[in-house]
Each structure stands twice: as C-alpha cells, then as structure tokens.
Design an enzyme around this catalytic site. Structure first.
Site, PDB file in Angstrom:
ATOM      1  N   GLY A   1      36.172  37.884  37.968  1.00  0.00           N
ATOM      2  CA  GLY A   1      34.835  38.475  37.395  1.00  0.00           C
ATOM      3  C   GLY A   1      34.941  39.268  36.537  1.00  0.00           C
ATOM      4  O   GLY A   1      36.145  39.981  36.319  1.00  0.00           O
TER       5      GLY A   1
ATOM      6  N   GLN B   1      33.002  45.975  30.763  1.00  0.00           N
ATOM      7  CA  GLN B   1      34.547  46.316  30.503  1.00  0.00           C
ATOM      8  C   GLN B   1      34.935  46.071  29.364  1.00  0.00           C
ATOM      9  O   GLN B   1      36.254  46.240  29.123  1.00  0.00           O
ATOM     10  CB  GLN B   1      35.037  45.490  31.803  1.00  0.00           C
TER      11      GLN B   1
ATOM     12  N   CYS C   1      40.320  46.096  40.373  1.00  0.00           N
ATOM     13  CA  CYS C   1      39.570  45.797  39.321  1.00  0.00           C
ATOM     14  C   CYS C   1      40.356  45.866  37.866  1.00  0.00           C
ATOM     15  O   CYS C   1      41.215  46.712  37.836  1.00  0.00           O
ATOM     16  CB  CYS C   1      38.651  47.035  39.205  1.00  0.00           C
ATOM     17  N   LEU C   2      40.028  45.127  37.194  1.00  0.00           N
ATOM     18  CA  LEU C   2      40.601  45.071  35.657  1.00  0.00           C
ATOM     19  C   LEU C   2      40.835  46.507  35.105  1.00  0.00           C
ATOM     20  O   LEU C   2      41.490  46.615  34.186  1.00  0.00           O
ATOM     21  CB  LEU C   2      40.297  43.890  34.896  1.00  0.00           C
TER      22      LEU C   2
ATOM     23  N   HIS D   1      30.488  43.740  43.319  1.00  0.00           N
ATOM     24  CA  HIS D   1      31.527  44.515  42.617  1.00  0.00           C
ATOM     25  C   HIS D   1      30.840  44.613  41.021  1.00  0.00           C
ATOM     26  O   HIS D   1      31.102  45.438  40.319  1.00  0.00           O
ATOM     27  CB  HIS D   1      32.947  44.007  42.579  1.00  0.00           C
ATOM     28  N   GLU D   2      30.752  43.332  40.735  1.00  0.00           N
ATOM     29  CA  GLU D   2      30.091  43.384  39.192  1.00  0.00           C
ATOM     30  C   GLU D   2      28.980  44.175  38.939  1.00  0.00           C
ATOM     31  O   GLU D   2      28.719  44.620  37.832  1.00  0.00           O
ATOM     32  CB  GLU D   2      30.112  42.023  38.753  1.00  0.00           C
TER      33      GLU D   2
ATOM     34  N   HIS E   1      29.480  47.636  38.391  1.00  0.00           N
ATOM     35  CA  HIS E   1      29.788  47.883  36.969  1.00  0.00           C
ATOM     36  C   HIS E   1      28.649  48.199  36.080  1.00  0.00           C
ATOM     37  O   HIS E   1      28.619  48.962  35.139  1.00  0.00           O
ATOM     38  CB  HIS E   1      30.670  46.962  36.121  1.00  0.00           C
TER      39      HIS E   1
HETATM   40  O1  GNR Z   1      39.854  40.076  39.571  1.00  0.00           O
HETATM   41  C1  GNR Z   1      38.996  40.745  40.062  1.00  0.00           C
HETATM   42  N1  GNR Z   1      39.488  40.547  41.497  1.00  0.00           N
HETATM   43  C2  GNR Z   1      38.590  41.316  42.620  1.00  0.00           C
HETATM   44  C3  GNR Z   1      38.947  41.226  43.783  1.00  0.00           C
HETATM   45  C4  GNR Z   1      38.479  41.786  44.995  1.00  0.00           C
HETATM   46  C5  GNR Z   1      37.193  42.285  44.604  1.00  0.00           C
HETATM   47  C6  GNR Z   1      36.741  42.278  43.399  1.00  0.00           C
HETATM   48  C7  GNR Z   1      37.298  41.706  42.413  1.00  0.00           C
HETATM   49  S1  GNR Z   1      36.824  41.624  40.837  1.00  0.00           S
HETATM   50  C8  GNR Z   1      38.110  41.929  39.754  1.00  0.00           C
HETATM   51  C9  GNR Z   1      37.778  41.774  38.402  1.00  0.00           C
HETATM   52  C10 GNR Z   1      37.219  42.868  38.048  1.00  0.00           C
HETATM   53  O2  GNR Z   1      37.363  44.096  37.941  1.00  0.00           O
HETATM   54  N2  GNR Z   1      35.695  42.758  37.707  1.00  0.00           N
HETATM   55  O3  GNR Z   1      34.898  43.685  37.499  1.00  0.00           O
HETATM   56 NI    NI Z   2      35.894  45.509  38.428  1.00  0.00          NI
END
Ligand code: GNR
Ligand code: NI
Length: 172
Positions: free
Chosen positions: A46, A51, A94-95, A136-137, A140
């Site tokens: 995601g 980001q 998270c990236l 999660h997104e 952000h």
């Molecule tokens: O690549 C991602 N893997 C992930 C694993 C578990 C819960 C959420 C994520 S999202 C993350 C990519 C990211 O940072 N998206 O904002």
């Molecule tokens: Ni993230």
C-alpha cells in the site's frame, strides 16, 4: 509512469493532514500511476500520496501475492464507514518507517466509501489484510504512523534508530 522517492520518519510532511481531492482528473490519475510504480518497486502492499510528498487524500493498495496477476486498487477521499468492534493483531511495517515492525491491534473488518480511478463513488467491505492495509493507509492521510500506537519508549527507540540511519546516510 515513474518511481518517486519515499519519505521516511522523521519527516514533517508525514505529519500533515492530507486535503480532499475535489475532482478525479488526469493529474490525480498520473499521481496514482506514479504511486503504484513506487509501491511495486519498494516493494509494498500500500502507499499513501503523502509518502511521496503529495498531501492529497489518495491511497493505492495491491495485496495480491502473484506478481504476474496484479490487482491494483485506488482509493480517493476514502472514509471508513463501519469498523468492527472485534480487533485483530497484525505485525505491521511501513515504507516510511524502514525495517521496523510491530504488532498493532485494529478492527478486523471495515467498510470504506471512496472514489475510484475514474472518480466513481464506491463502497467496499474489507476484511483480513485488506482491512488492515486500508486502515494503515487512511492513518497516513491524518498524519498518523503505526509507531504512534506503541508505548512512548518503543516509539522513541524507533525514531532514534531512524534518525541515526539518516545521519549516516548524509555522511557516506
Ligand atoms: O508494505 C506494507 N506492508 C504492510 C504490512 C502490514 C501492515 C501494513 C502494511 S502497509 C506497508 C506499505 C506502507 O507503508 N503503506 O503506507
Ligand atoms: Ni505506511
């Protein structure tokens, strides 16, 4: 189509509240294409626009496992309508918080209302990894990172580590 640089904590932009998109036009579609390229290259499941430094309420997701069968999903102005009271724990990463992982508890299903790639209004019932990733997104878009749910000690340890990595990058 191009791969953009992913911002990492600590970066103030990641704390901005992203602005709603008024109309899904070509500019937004180019952004979504770039986000997808950036996400696949990382690789991640995601990505939120902020980001890559763009404070618009846009996220892309692809939780498919088979690299040859991509299933990109685009969400513009996503709003969570219904959260399940039942929660699940999942090891999140998270990236924008590279190489750090922690178990986070979230509602196990949710309903999300959004505009798709063509600006059409949609409603999606999500569960499993998709529900976790959507939440999660959307965090952000509010300037929230998963480390914000950890204890002060755990969070500050992670930020300290990331700050050191940044200093090293600047030196070498
Ligand atoms: O690549 C991602 N893997 C992930 C694993 C578990 C819960 C959420 C994520 S999202 C993350 C990519 C990211 O940072 N998206 O904002
Ligand atoms: Ni993230």
């Amino acid at each position: 189509m191009s791969v953009k640089k992913i911002l990492t904590e600590p970066n103030k932009l990641l704390r901005l509240i992203s602005k709603p998109v008024e109309k899904v036009g070509d500019e937004e579609r180019v952004l979504m294409d770039d986000m997808l390229d950036t996400m696949y290259e990382a690789p991640g499941i995601g990505l939120a626009a902020i980001q890559i430094g763009v404070p618009k309420r846009i996220i892309v997701i692809d939780i498919s496992k088979d690299e040859n069968k991509k299933e990109p999903r685009y969400f513009v102005n996503p709003v969570i309508k219904n959260k399940n009271k039942e929660k699940v724990k999942y090891e999140e990463g998270c990236l924008s918080v590279p190489d750090q992982f922690a178990e986070i508890e979230r509602p196990n299903t949710c309903e999300v209302e959004y505009l798709d790639y063509d600006g059409k209004k949609k409603l999606l019932k999500a569960d499993g990894l998709l529900a976790i990733c959507i939440q999660h997104e959307i965090d952000h878009l509010e300037g929230i990172l998963f480390i914000d749910y950890l204890s002060k000690l755990k969070k500050s340890m992670i930020i300290k580590k990331l700050s050191k990595i940044r200093i090293n990058r600047e030196i070498f």
